[in-house]
Scaffold this motif. Sequence first.
Motif, mmCIF file in Angstrom:
data_model
loop_
_atom_site.group_PDB
_atom_site.id
_atom_site.type_symbol
_atom_site.label_atom_id
_atom_site.label_comp_id
_atom_site.label_asym_id
_atom_site.label_seq_id
_atom_site.Cartn_x
_atom_site.Cartn_y
_atom_site.Cartn_z
ATOM 1 N N THR A 101 0.827 -1.198 0.000
ATOM 2 C CA THR A 101 0.000 0.000 0.000
ATOM 3 C C THR A 101 0.866 1.253 0.000
ATOM 4 O O THR A 101 1.806 1.367 0.785
ATOM 5 C CB THR A 101 -0.926 0.038 1.231
ATOM 6 O OG1 THR A 101 -1.727 -1.136 1.246
ATOM 7 C CG2 THR A 101 -1.830 1.254 1.196
ATOM 8 N N THR A 150 0.248 5.386 0.339
ATOM 9 C CA THR A 150 -0.770 6.385 0.676
ATOM 10 C C THR A 150 -0.123 7.746 0.864
ATOM 11 O O THR A 150 0.916 7.858 1.507
ATOM 12 C CB THR A 150 -1.517 5.997 1.960
ATOM 13 O OG1 THR A 150 -2.096 4.705 1.794
ATOM 14 C CG2 THR A 150 -2.616 6.994 2.269
ATOM 15 N N THR A 209 -2.224 -1.389 -3.626
ATOM 16 C CA THR A 209 -3.099 -0.220 -3.573
ATOM 17 C C THR A 209 -2.291 1.063 -3.548
ATOM 18 O O THR A 209 -1.291 1.164 -2.838
ATOM 19 C CB THR A 209 -3.994 -0.270 -2.320
ATOM 20 O OG1 THR A 209 -4.727 -1.485 -2.304
ATOM 21 C CG2 THR A 209 -4.969 0.900 -2.298
ATOM 22 N N THR A 236 -3.117 5.272 -3.031
ATOM 23 C CA THR A 236 -4.168 6.221 -2.671
ATOM 24 C C THR A 236 -3.574 7.596 -2.412
ATOM 25 O O THR A 236 -2.555 7.720 -1.735
ATOM 26 C CB THR A 236 -4.919 5.755 -1.405
ATOM 27 O OG1 THR A 236 -5.467 4.464 -1.634
ATOM 28 C CG2 THR A 236 -6.048 6.711 -1.057
ATOM 29 N N SER A 237 -4.220 8.622 -2.960
ATOM 30 C CA SER A 237 -3.806 9.991 -2.689
ATOM 31 C C SER A 237 -5.038 10.872 -2.572
ATOM 32 O O SER A 237 -5.996 10.724 -3.337
ATOM 33 C CB SER A 237 -2.904 10.526 -3.806
ATOM 34 O OG SER A 237 -2.565 11.881 -3.569
ATOM 35 N N THR A 238 -4.996 11.801 -1.619
ATOM 36 C CA THR A 238 -6.125 12.710 -1.436
ATOM 37 C C THR A 238 -5.993 13.990 -2.252
ATOM 38 O O THR A 238 -6.980 14.687 -2.471
ATOM 39 C CB THR A 238 -6.288 13.080 0.048
ATOM 40 O OG1 THR A 238 -5.048 13.629 0.520
ATOM 41 C CG2 THR A 238 -6.646 11.855 0.876
ATOM 42 N N GLY A 265 -3.252 8.538 -7.584
ATOM 43 C CA GLY A 265 -2.968 7.275 -6.929
ATOM 44 C C GLY A 265 -2.772 6.194 -7.973
ATOM 45 O O GLY A 265 -3.566 6.075 -8.901
ATOM 46 N N THR A 291 -5.762 -1.826 -6.957
ATOM 47 C CA THR A 291 -6.751 -0.762 -6.866
ATOM 48 C C THR A 291 -6.077 0.560 -6.537
ATOM 49 O O THR A 291 -4.955 0.601 -6.052
ATOM 50 C CB THR A 291 -7.808 -1.064 -5.791
ATOM 51 O OG1 THR A 291 -7.172 -1.164 -4.521
ATOM 52 C CG2 THR A 291 -8.548 -2.353 -6.094
ATOM 53 N N GLY A 292 -6.805 1.627 -6.792
ATOM 54 C CA GLY A 292 -6.303 2.952 -6.464
ATOM 55 C C GLY A 292 -7.433 3.945 -6.355
ATOM 56 O O GLY A 292 -8.440 3.826 -7.051
ATOM 57 N N THR A 293 -7.247 4.924 -5.496
ATOM 58 C CA THR A 293 -8.256 5.960 -5.314
ATOM 59 C C THR A 293 -7.578 7.313 -5.225
ATOM 60 O O THR A 293 -6.603 7.485 -4.504
ATOM 61 C CB THR A 293 -9.074 5.728 -4.033
ATOM 62 O OG1 THR A 293 -9.709 4.452 -4.116
ATOM 63 C CG2 THR A 293 -10.147 6.797 -3.872
ATOM 64 N N SER A 294 -8.092 8.259 -5.990
ATOM 65 C CA SER A 294 -7.613 9.632 -5.920
ATOM 66 C C SER A 294 -8.815 10.537 -5.706
ATOM 67 O O SER A 294 -9.838 10.389 -6.373
ATOM 68 C CB SER A 294 -6.886 10.014 -7.206
ATOM 69 O OG SER A 294 -6.519 11.378 -7.180
ATOM 70 N N ASN A 353 -6.095 9.139 -11.767
ATOM 71 C CA ASN A 353 -5.909 7.877 -11.078
ATOM 72 C C ASN A 353 -5.618 6.795 -12.103
ATOM 73 O O ASN A 353 -6.467 6.478 -12.921
ATOM 74 C CB ASN A 353 -7.173 7.520 -10.287
ATOM 75 C CG ASN A 353 -6.960 6.327 -9.400
ATOM 76 O OD1 ASN A 353 -5.904 6.185 -8.807
ATOM 77 N ND2 ASN A 353 -7.947 5.470 -9.324
#
Length: 215
Positions: free
Chosen positions: A13, A15, A42, A44-46, A50, A69-72, A77
């Motif tokens: 992960t 992050t 994974t 992830t970046s806010t 990501g 998976t990835g979430t931005s 993304n």
Amino acid sequence: TTITKLVNDGSITGTSTKGYGIGIYNQSDTTITELVNDGSITGTSTESYGSGISNEGTIKTLTNNGSITGTSAKSSNYIISSEYGTIETLTNNGTIKGTVTEGSNFGVGIYNYYGTITPLTNKGYIKGTDTEGVSYGISNEYGTITTLINTGVVYGGTNAIEKDGGTISNANNYGLLVSGDSDENVTTGVTIVAHNASGANNQIKNYGLAFTADS
């Protein structure tokens, strides 16, 4: 500069609250001979993008049997991203999924930018979504995909497969290519496959199902 074999049976992960969130980053002039994911990767970046796997070097064999998976929250993304890099063999037997939750940008499953993938085989699920922008399952921008075989599912809210420059050769769909969704805010320009060039090397032969989902 070389990893001969990397096998993930657990969780990797990356992050970040301000910069890039990357699970595995293979920089330029570096080589991973064999990368196998049987677990979870994974990114992830806010605030920025990501990416589960970001490749600027060479990955000779990449096999995903698990989940990438990835979430931005606000930026692009790319779950598997190859920028100016080479992935000699990419096989997805699992899930590759990415989401941008806010901000008008790109949600992409596999992104090939000035890179080379030879070949790309999907037997699993590739998905790209963006609640406010455009999204693609597979995006090829000025890169080369010498062979593309889909026997699984490729989904993108805007396009299942998007090609902007470059070449996609020997592309065959035996599975599902799906675009469109009631959650997508992009209501125009939604097509299953989008490309800006004609010719046999840039056409996708469909032996499966290709359709646009309606709310």
